[in-house]
Motif scaffolding. Structure first.
Motif, PDB file in Angstrom:
ATOM      1  N   ARG A  61      78.794  71.300  -6.210  1.00  0.00           N
ATOM      2  CA  ARG A  61      79.199  70.671  -7.474  1.00  0.00           C
ATOM      3  C   ARG A  61      78.044  70.533  -8.448  1.00  0.00           C
ATOM      4  NH1 ARG A  61      81.463  65.241  -5.261  1.00  0.00           N
ATOM      5  NH2 ARG A  61      79.592  65.598  -4.011  1.00  0.00           N
ATOM      6  N   THR A  62      76.857  70.209  -7.929  1.00  0.00           N
ATOM      7  CA  THR A  62      75.716  69.926  -8.809  1.00  0.00           C
ATOM      8  C   THR A  62      74.680  71.041  -8.842  1.00  0.00           C
ATOM      9  OG1 THR A  62      74.443  68.839  -7.050  1.00  0.00           O
ATOM     10  CG2 THR A  62      75.992  67.473  -8.318  1.00  0.00           C
ATOM     11  N   GLY A  63      74.705  71.930  -7.847  1.00  0.00           N
ATOM     12  CA  GLY A  63      73.676  72.961  -7.755  1.00  0.00           C
ATOM     13  C   GLY A  63      72.370  72.461  -7.184  1.00  0.00           C
ATOM     14  N   MET A  64      72.311  71.198  -6.732  1.00  0.00           N
ATOM     15  CA  MET A  64      71.079  70.660  -6.155  1.00  0.00           C
ATOM     16  C   MET A  64      70.767  71.342  -4.831  1.00  0.00           C
ATOM     17  SD  MET A  64      70.213  66.748  -4.930  1.00  0.00           S
ATOM     18  CE  MET A  64      70.266  66.107  -6.614  1.00  0.00           C
ATOM     19  N   ILE A  65      69.501  71.688  -4.617  1.00  0.00           N
ATOM     20  CA  ILE A  65      69.062  72.239  -3.353  1.00  0.00           C
ATOM     21  C   ILE A  65      68.787  71.085  -2.396  1.00  0.00           C
ATOM     22  CG2 ILE A  65      67.307  73.619  -2.169  1.00  0.00           C
ATOM     23  CD1 ILE A  65      69.277  75.176  -3.953  1.00  0.00           C
ATOM     24  N   LEU A  66      69.515  71.065  -1.282  1.00  0.00           N
ATOM     25  CA  LEU A  66      69.428  69.968  -0.322  1.00  0.00           C
ATOM     26  C   LEU A  66      68.495  70.277   0.838  1.00  0.00           C
ATOM     27  CD1 LEU A  66      73.236  69.110  -0.150  1.00  0.00           C
ATOM     28  CD2 LEU A  66      71.478  68.026  -1.576  1.00  0.00           C
ATOM     29  N   GLY A  67      68.293  71.549   1.127  1.00  0.00           N
ATOM     30  CA  GLY A  67      67.417  71.945   2.218  1.00  0.00           C
ATOM     31  C   GLY A  67      67.153  73.432   2.141  1.00  0.00           C
ATOM     32  N   SER A  68      66.167  73.885   2.907  1.00  0.00           N
ATOM     33  CA  SER A  68      65.812  75.303   2.844  1.00  0.00           C
ATOM     34  C   SER A  68      65.050  75.714   4.096  1.00  0.00           C
ATOM     35  CB  SER A  68      64.957  75.596   1.598  1.00  0.00           C
ATOM     36  OG  SER A  68      63.751  74.845   1.630  1.00  0.00           O
ATOM     37  N   ALA A  69      64.995  77.011   4.313  1.00  0.00           N
ATOM     38  CA  ALA A  69      64.190  77.606   5.372  1.00  0.00           C
ATOM     39  C   ALA A  69      63.880  79.042   4.980  1.00  0.00           C
ATOM     40  CB  ALA A  69      64.901  77.552   6.720  1.00  0.00           C
ATOM     41  N   ARG A  70      62.879  79.605   5.644  1.00  0.00           N
ATOM     42  CA  ARG A  70      62.441  80.976   5.355  1.00  0.00           C
ATOM     43  C   ARG A  70      62.521  81.797   6.642  1.00  0.00           C
ATOM     44  NH1 ARG A  70      56.429  81.081   3.481  1.00  0.00           N
ATOM     45  NH2 ARG A  70      56.122  80.480   5.652  1.00  0.00           N
ATOM     46  N   LEU A  71      62.956  83.042   6.511  1.00  0.00           N
ATOM     47  CA  LEU A  71      62.997  83.981   7.629  1.00  0.00           C
ATOM     48  C   LEU A  71      62.080  85.160   7.337  1.00  0.00           C
ATOM     49  CD1 LEU A  71      66.851  84.038   8.278  1.00  0.00           C
ATOM     50  CD2 LEU A  71      65.123  82.943   9.714  1.00  0.00           C
ATOM     51  N   LEU A  72      61.340  85.573   8.367  1.00  0.00           N
ATOM     52  CA  LEU A  72      60.432  86.714   8.239  1.00  0.00           C
ATOM     53  C   LEU A  72      60.608  87.662   9.413  1.00  0.00           C
ATOM     54  CD1 LEU A  72      57.021  85.083   7.209  1.00  0.00           C
ATOM     55  CD2 LEU A  72      58.332  86.701   5.846  1.00  0.00           C
ATOM     56  N   PRO A  73      60.549  88.972   9.178  1.00  0.00           N
ATOM     57  CA  PRO A  73      60.568  89.920  10.300  1.00  0.00           C
ATOM     58  C   PRO A  73      59.270  89.815  11.092  1.00  0.00           C
ATOM     59  CG  PRO A  73      60.154  91.069   8.225  1.00  0.00           C
ATOM     60  CD  PRO A  73      60.468  89.649   7.869  1.00  0.00           C
ATOM     61  N   SER A 102      60.644  79.566   9.394  1.00  0.00           N
ATOM     62  CA  SER A 102      59.560  78.640   9.073  1.00  0.00           C
ATOM     63  C   SER A 102      59.897  77.882   7.800  1.00  0.00           C
ATOM     64  CB  SER A 102      58.227  79.396   8.904  1.00  0.00           C
ATOM     65  OG  SER A 102      58.308  80.349   7.850  1.00  0.00           O
ATOM     66  N   ARG A 103      59.050  76.916   7.485  1.00  0.00           N
ATOM     67  CA  ARG A 103      59.160  76.108   6.266  1.00  0.00           C
ATOM     68  C   ARG A 103      60.534  75.433   6.119  1.00  0.00           C
ATOM     69  NH1 ARG A 103      54.239  76.502   6.209  1.00  0.00           N
ATOM     70  NH2 ARG A 103      52.966  76.739   4.312  1.00  0.00           N
ATOM     71  N   PHE A 104      61.078  74.937   7.250  1.00  0.00           N
ATOM     72  CA  PHE A 104      62.284  74.123   7.120  1.00  0.00           C
ATOM     73  C   PHE A 104      61.941  72.879   6.314  1.00  0.00           C
ATOM     74  CE2 PHE A 104      64.693  70.460   8.848  1.00  0.00           C
ATOM     75  CZ  PHE A 104      65.916  70.758   8.266  1.00  0.00           C
ATOM     76  N   CYS A 105      62.696  72.648   5.273  1.00  0.00           N
ATOM     77  CA  CYS A 105      62.385  71.559   4.344  1.00  0.00           C
ATOM     78  C   CYS A 105      63.674  70.928   3.858  1.00  0.00           C
ATOM     79  CB  CYS A 105      61.584  72.107   3.155  1.00  0.00           C
ATOM     80  SG  CYS A 105      61.114  70.867   1.925  1.00  0.00           S
ATOM     81  N   VAL A 106      63.719  69.599   3.887  1.00  0.00           N
ATOM     82  CA  VAL A 106      64.861  68.851   3.372  1.00  0.00           C
ATOM     83  C   VAL A 106      64.458  68.193   2.069  1.00  0.00           C
ATOM     84  CG1 VAL A 106      66.437  66.911   3.797  1.00  0.00           C
ATOM     85  CG2 VAL A 106      65.818  68.454   5.661  1.00  0.00           C
ATOM     86  N   ASN A 107      65.346  68.218   1.098  1.00  0.00           N
ATOM     87  CA  ASN A 107      65.110  67.549  -0.184  1.00  0.00           C
ATOM     88  C   ASN A 107      64.642  66.116   0.070  1.00  0.00           C
ATOM     89  OD1 ASN A 107      65.477  66.131  -2.679  1.00  0.00           O
ATOM     90  ND2 ASN A 107      66.933  67.682  -3.337  1.00  0.00           N
TER      91      ASN A 107
END
Length: 209
Positions: A61-73, A102-107
């Motif tokens: 609804r808002t487009g807010m990023i709530l969390g994220s992570a990165r994947l690498l080969p 890596s870089r799991f991050c929560v808002n």
């Protein structure tokens, strides 16, 4: 909803990626005091490369990023091979069907424990969905003390790769998780996730001369 961001569609997600890097700076540099570069208020490191794939948890609804992570080969340089190989009892798992998370991050605005845990379950489900889509067998990652028991009990088939070791005031452990349909089903059932969480936004069709 978990947005899958690759080199192919990255130009569609500049706003979301900027929000992710800003949140990483707030969490890893400001709060945890990791000695990381943060040019322009954004935490970006040498592993934020064209071949990086990002999973961005977005509030629809808002487009807010709530969390994220990165994947690498893992056939390329990655954090476990470069910095944490000593955590693996035998050798760092590597291969074309093994990626590193890596870089799991929560808002940082999510202060309730349950909200933060819900983001972890969503990201794990997203990792499994992406892994199945790309034909992966495993995902590896390094877990801090607080994250380790959560990831071990998430519902996927996971194993510790070696002994934990101190890391400043914390403790870190190398982990590998299997990418399987059964693991995805268990994660969804255990954490009340009703169905697929990932979305991939395609680039607009280009006119062909």
């Amino acid at each position: 909803m978990i947005l899958i961001v690759t080199e192919e569609n990255r130009s569609l997600h500049e706003r979301e990626l900027t929000a992710m890097h800003r949140q990483r700076k707030a969490v890893f540099v400001d709060r945890l005091q990791w000695p990381l570069a943060a040019p322009g208020g954004l935490e970006i490191d040498a592993y934020d490369r064209p071949d990086s794939i990002y999973l961005l948890s977005e509030e629809p609804r808002t487009g807010m990023i709530l969390g994220s992570a990165r994947l690498l080969p893992t056939v390329q340089r990655h954090l476990m091979s470069d910095l944490f190989a000593d955590l693996c009892e035998v050798s760092v798992p590597r291969g074309p069907t093994i990626w590193e998370a890596s870089r799991f991050c929560v808002n940082p605005s999510l202060t309730m424990r349950q909200d933060r845990h819900d983001q972890l379950w969503q990201i794990i489900a997203g990792i499994l969905e992406v892994g199945l889509l790309f034909g992966l067998d495993q995902v590896t990652f390094v877990a801090a003390r607080a994250l380790l028991p959560l990831t071990l009990d998430a519902g996927w088939d996971v194993r510790v790769l070696g002994r934990s070791r101190p890391d400043g005031d914390d403790e870190i452990t190398a982990v590998a998780a299997e990418i399987t349909p059964d693991g995805l089903k268990t994660v969804r059932d255990r954490h009340g996730i009703p169905g697929p969480v990932t979305r991939f936004r395609m680039m607009p069709d280009r006119a062909v001369a």
